[in-house]
Scaffold this motif. Sequence first.
Motif, mmCIF file in Angstrom:
data_model
loop_
_atom_site.group_PDB
_atom_site.id
_atom_site.type_symbol
_atom_site.label_atom_id
_atom_site.label_comp_id
_atom_site.label_asym_id
_atom_site.label_seq_id
_atom_site.Cartn_x
_atom_site.Cartn_y
_atom_site.Cartn_z
ATOM 1 N N UNK A 112 0.840 -1.196 0.000
ATOM 2 C CA UNK A 112 0.000 0.000 0.000
ATOM 3 C C UNK A 112 0.876 1.247 0.000
ATOM 4 N N UNK A 113 0.623 2.136 -0.947
ATOM 5 C CA UNK A 113 1.331 3.413 -1.037
ATOM 6 C C UNK A 113 0.362 4.526 -0.678
ATOM 7 N N UNK A 114 0.776 5.411 0.222
ATOM 8 C CA UNK A 114 -0.083 6.481 0.725
ATOM 9 C C UNK A 114 0.380 7.813 0.135
ATOM 10 N N UNK A 115 -0.586 8.589 -0.346
ATOM 11 C CA UNK A 115 -0.301 9.887 -0.951
ATOM 12 C C UNK A 115 -1.247 10.950 -0.395
ATOM 13 N N UNK A 116 -0.860 12.198 -0.586
ATOM 14 C CA UNK A 116 -1.674 13.361 -0.248
ATOM 15 C C UNK A 116 -1.911 14.128 -1.542
ATOM 16 N N UNK A 117 -3.173 14.440 -1.838
ATOM 17 C CA UNK A 117 -3.480 15.197 -3.050
ATOM 18 C C UNK A 117 -2.960 16.619 -2.907
ATOM 19 N N UNK A 118 -2.041 16.978 -3.745
ATOM 20 C CA UNK A 118 -1.433 18.307 -3.729
ATOM 21 C C UNK A 118 -2.501 19.387 -3.966
ATOM 22 N N UNK A 119 -2.620 20.305 -3.022
ATOM 23 C CA UNK A 119 -3.578 21.397 -3.160
ATOM 24 C C UNK A 119 -4.989 21.050 -2.739
ATOM 25 N N UNK A 120 -5.239 19.784 -2.420
ATOM 26 C CA UNK A 120 -6.534 19.346 -1.926
ATOM 27 C C UNK A 120 -7.685 19.584 -2.891
ATOM 28 N N UNK A 121 -8.871 19.675 -2.307
ATOM 29 C CA UNK A 121 -10.084 19.848 -3.099
ATOM 30 C C UNK A 121 -10.090 21.184 -3.823
ATOM 31 N N UNK A 122 -9.440 22.190 -3.246
ATOM 32 C CA UNK A 122 -9.368 23.487 -3.921
ATOM 33 C C UNK A 122 -8.660 23.345 -5.267
ATOM 34 N N UNK A 123 -7.507 22.685 -5.273
ATOM 35 C CA UNK A 123 -6.761 22.494 -6.521
ATOM 36 C C UNK A 123 -7.527 21.585 -7.481
ATOM 37 N N UNK A 124 -8.158 20.542 -6.942
ATOM 38 C CA UNK A 124 -8.930 19.633 -7.785
ATOM 39 C C UNK A 124 -10.074 20.391 -8.465
ATOM 40 N N UNK A 125 -10.788 21.199 -7.693
ATOM 41 C CA UNK A 125 -11.899 21.968 -8.239
ATOM 42 C C UNK A 125 -11.465 22.961 -9.297
ATOM 43 N N UNK A 126 -10.320 23.606 -9.073
ATOM 44 C CA UNK A 126 -9.797 24.552 -10.062
ATOM 45 C C UNK A 126 -9.446 23.848 -11.365
ATOM 46 N N UNK A 127 -8.893 22.642 -11.228
ATOM 47 C CA UNK A 127 -8.415 21.908 -12.407
ATOM 48 C C UNK A 127 -9.541 21.134 -13.109
ATOM 49 N N UNK A 128 -10.437 20.501 -12.313
ATOM 50 C CA UNK A 128 -11.425 19.585 -12.897
ATOM 51 C C UNK A 128 -12.869 19.891 -12.497
ATOM 52 N N UNK A 129 -13.114 21.047 -11.898
ATOM 53 C CA UNK A 129 -14.441 21.387 -11.406
ATOM 54 C C UNK A 129 -15.530 21.456 -12.462
ATOM 55 N N UNK A 130 -15.158 21.687 -13.704
ATOM 56 C CA UNK A 130 -16.149 21.767 -14.782
ATOM 57 C C UNK A 130 -16.453 20.400 -15.383
ATOM 58 N N UNK A 131 -15.720 19.375 -14.980
ATOM 59 C CA UNK A 131 -15.888 18.030 -15.533
ATOM 60 C C UNK A 131 -16.817 17.229 -14.625
ATOM 61 N N UNK A 132 -18.053 17.032 -15.039
ATOM 62 C CA UNK A 132 -19.059 16.339 -14.225
ATOM 63 C C UNK A 132 -18.675 14.896 -13.919
ATOM 64 N N UNK A 133 -17.756 14.320 -14.678
ATOM 65 C CA UNK A 133 -17.316 12.957 -14.393
ATOM 66 C C UNK A 133 -16.244 12.917 -13.308
ATOM 67 N N UNK A 134 -15.662 14.053 -12.977
ATOM 68 C CA UNK A 134 -14.574 14.105 -11.992
ATOM 69 C C UNK A 134 -14.988 14.679 -10.648
#
Length: 140
Positions: A112-134
């Motif tokens: 098992x490899x453990x990671x932390x999403x860089x920038x969290x949900x804020x970064x995810x939303x900025x990058x993929x917030x318009x993609x309803x599949x993401x």
Amino acid sequence: MNPPKPTPAWALSFPEPRSHPLRMSPDALHELLTTKSAAVDFVVVDVRRTDIDAMITGAINLPAQTFYPLLPTLTHILGKFPIVVFHCSSSLGRAPRCAGWLQDTLPPGTECKVFILEGGMKAWGERFGEDAQMIQLNSS
């Protein structure tokens, strides 16, 4: 890299994690989501509690405030996944703490490899917030 946030009141009775898991970029997580099977090849763990207005598609919610007391059970469950990616709002406080606790308790030699999403949900939303599949919007 931003410094970690100060220890919040809810975490003061728990030990500081010894481990500092690696960061995963939003693009790398996107690649996992589009090429691998969630809940088989990886799991995304959202450790936010009350600040959820949207979630990464397929993520599970395990609030940070309850994570440490449940750590033996969560280690048994999450440790079965090849990849576990933690995030909170910005991935500067709750996510690193929970990811570190999990990594601290994984048995030696685990796959098992453990990671932390860089920038969290804020970064995810900025990058993929318009993609309803993401992203899934919270309907409550």
